[in-house]
Design a protein around this motif. Structure first.
Motif, short mmCIF file in Angstrom:
data_model
loop_
_atom_site.label_atom_id
_atom_site.label_comp_id
_atom_site.label_asym_id
_atom_site.label_seq_id
_atom_site.Cartn_x
_atom_site.Cartn_y
_atom_site.Cartn_z
N ASP A 152 41.57 40.22 40.05
CA ASP A 152 41.46 40.58 41.46
C ASP A 152 40.43 41.70 41.65
O ASP A 152 39.83 42.17 40.69
CB ASP A 152 42.82 41.00 42.02
CG ASP A 152 43.38 42.24 41.34
OD1 ASP A 152 42.88 42.60 40.25
OD2 ASP A 152 44.30 42.86 41.88
N ALA A 153 40.24 42.12 42.89
CA ALA A 153 39.23 43.13 43.21
C ALA A 153 39.48 44.46 42.49
O ALA A 153 38.54 45.18 42.13
CB ALA A 153 39.15 43.35 44.71
N LYS A 154 40.75 44.79 42.29
CA LYS A 154 41.10 46.05 41.62
C LYS A 154 41.14 45.92 40.10
O LYS A 154 41.42 46.89 39.39
CB LYS A 154 42.45 46.55 42.14
CG LYS A 154 42.40 46.97 43.60
CD LYS A 154 43.76 47.54 44.06
CE LYS A 154 43.70 48.00 45.50
NZ LYS A 154 45.00 48.56 45.96
N LYS A 155 40.93 44.71 39.61
CA LYS A 155 40.90 44.41 38.17
C LYS A 155 42.22 44.76 37.48
O LYS A 155 42.24 45.46 36.46
CB LYS A 155 39.71 45.15 37.51
CG LYS A 155 38.35 44.72 38.05
CD LYS A 155 37.21 45.50 37.44
CE LYS A 155 37.15 46.91 38.00
NZ LYS A 155 35.95 47.64 37.56
N THR A 156 43.30 44.28 38.07
CA THR A 156 44.63 44.58 37.53
C THR A 156 45.42 43.32 37.15
O THR A 156 46.46 43.43 36.51
CB THR A 156 45.47 45.39 38.55
OG1 THR A 156 45.57 44.64 39.77
CG2 THR A 156 44.81 46.74 38.83
N THR A 157 44.94 42.15 37.55
CA THR A 157 45.69 40.92 37.27
C THR A 157 44.95 40.04 36.25
O THR A 157 43.74 40.17 36.07
CB THR A 157 45.89 40.09 38.55
OG1 THR A 157 44.59 39.72 39.08
CG2 THR A 157 46.64 40.89 39.60
N ASP A 158 45.73 39.16 35.60
CA ASP A 158 45.16 38.18 34.65
C ASP A 158 44.29 38.83 33.58
O ASP A 158 43.18 38.35 33.28
CB ASP A 158 44.36 37.11 35.41
CG ASP A 158 45.23 36.34 36.39
OD1 ASP A 158 46.33 35.93 36.00
OD2 ASP A 158 44.81 36.17 37.55
N LEU A 159 44.78 39.89 33.01
CA LEU A 159 44.06 40.60 31.95
C LEU A 159 44.59 40.17 30.58
O LEU A 159 45.76 39.82 30.44
CB LEU A 159 44.21 42.11 32.11
CG LEU A 159 43.81 42.70 33.48
CD1 LEU A 159 44.11 44.19 33.51
CD2 LEU A 159 42.33 42.43 33.77
N PHE A 160 43.74 40.22 29.58
CA PHE A 160 44.15 39.88 28.22
C PHE A 160 43.57 40.90 27.24
O PHE A 160 42.67 41.68 27.60
CB PHE A 160 43.71 38.46 27.85
CG PHE A 160 42.23 38.22 27.96
CD1 PHE A 160 41.38 38.47 26.90
CD2 PHE A 160 41.69 37.75 29.16
CE1 PHE A 160 40.01 38.25 27.01
CE2 PHE A 160 40.32 37.53 29.29
CZ PHE A 160 39.49 37.78 28.20
#
Length: 204
Positions: A152-160
């Motif tokens: 997402d825009a805040k770079k908090t979801t779907d991270l690995f």
């Protein structure tokens, strides 16, 4: 009239200079790509071993022709905020030429609107960290014009996560143990020989 023409020329020249000096900002790009990557949220990948399959396509909700200037796509592995903290060399900057968010190239290809996929083996030099994937589109002048990303825009979801190569291996550990054992045996043999020599000297 000559003055007006000269003033216009100088203004255009200054505009070009300013554009060249400041460059493209991330906030100015259109988010027109849909990007997905195979790792699940929180999954840990091993550098040099595991693969990432990335897919991307043009978001058809945008008007036809929006992507008419797109010529190439560059897909990159990017640091999540948690892996940028207290690391200035990974710092995010809105000015793309100074941005350090996405340092690892995955692939570059000519742009097509759909059916894009690429499987990449995580490079051996990728450091331990938390990541996402981003794709940039470039025009004929090789300037960024749009993007898409797996988070997402805040770079908090779907991270690995990626686990870096430690530099140690099973064979190295075995060699280390064997060398240590040899050293102990050699040292014991040395003391035994010295003790034997000492006894011989006393008997004489």
């Amino acid at each position: 009239m000559a003055f007006d023409f000269g003033f216009l020329f100088v203004s255009l020249l200054l505009s070009c200079f300013v554009a060249t000096s400041y460059g493209v900002t991330f906030s100015s790009l259109n988010h027109t790509l849909i990007v997905t990557a195979s790792p699940k949220t929180g999954q840990v990948l091993k550098a040099g071993e595991d693969n990432i399959t990335v897919t991307w396509s043009f978001n058809q909700t945008f008007p036809v022709g929006t992507d008419s200037t797109y010529k190439t796509v560059k897909v990159k592995l990017c640091y999540a905020p948690i892996s940028q903290k207290d690391r200035k060399w990974r710092k995010t900057n809105d000015l793309l030429k100074k941005d350090k968010t996405c340092l690892q190239k995955i692939v570059a290809k000519p742009y097509t609107a759909s059916n894009n996929s690429f499987t990449w083996t995580v490079a051996k030099d990728v450091p331990t960290g938390t990541y996402f994937v981003r794709a940039y589109t470039f025009n004929a002048q090789d300037v960024e014009v749009a993007y898409g990303q797996t988070t997402d825009a805040k770079k908090t979801t779907d991270l690995f996560d990626v686990q870096a190569i430690t530099g140690r291996s099973t064979s190295l550990d075995i060699a280390s143990v064997c060398f240590s054992a040899f050293s102990v045996v050699a040292l014991a043999g040395f003391f035994y020989m010295e003790k034997s020599k000492a006894k011989s000297s006393v008997k004489k």
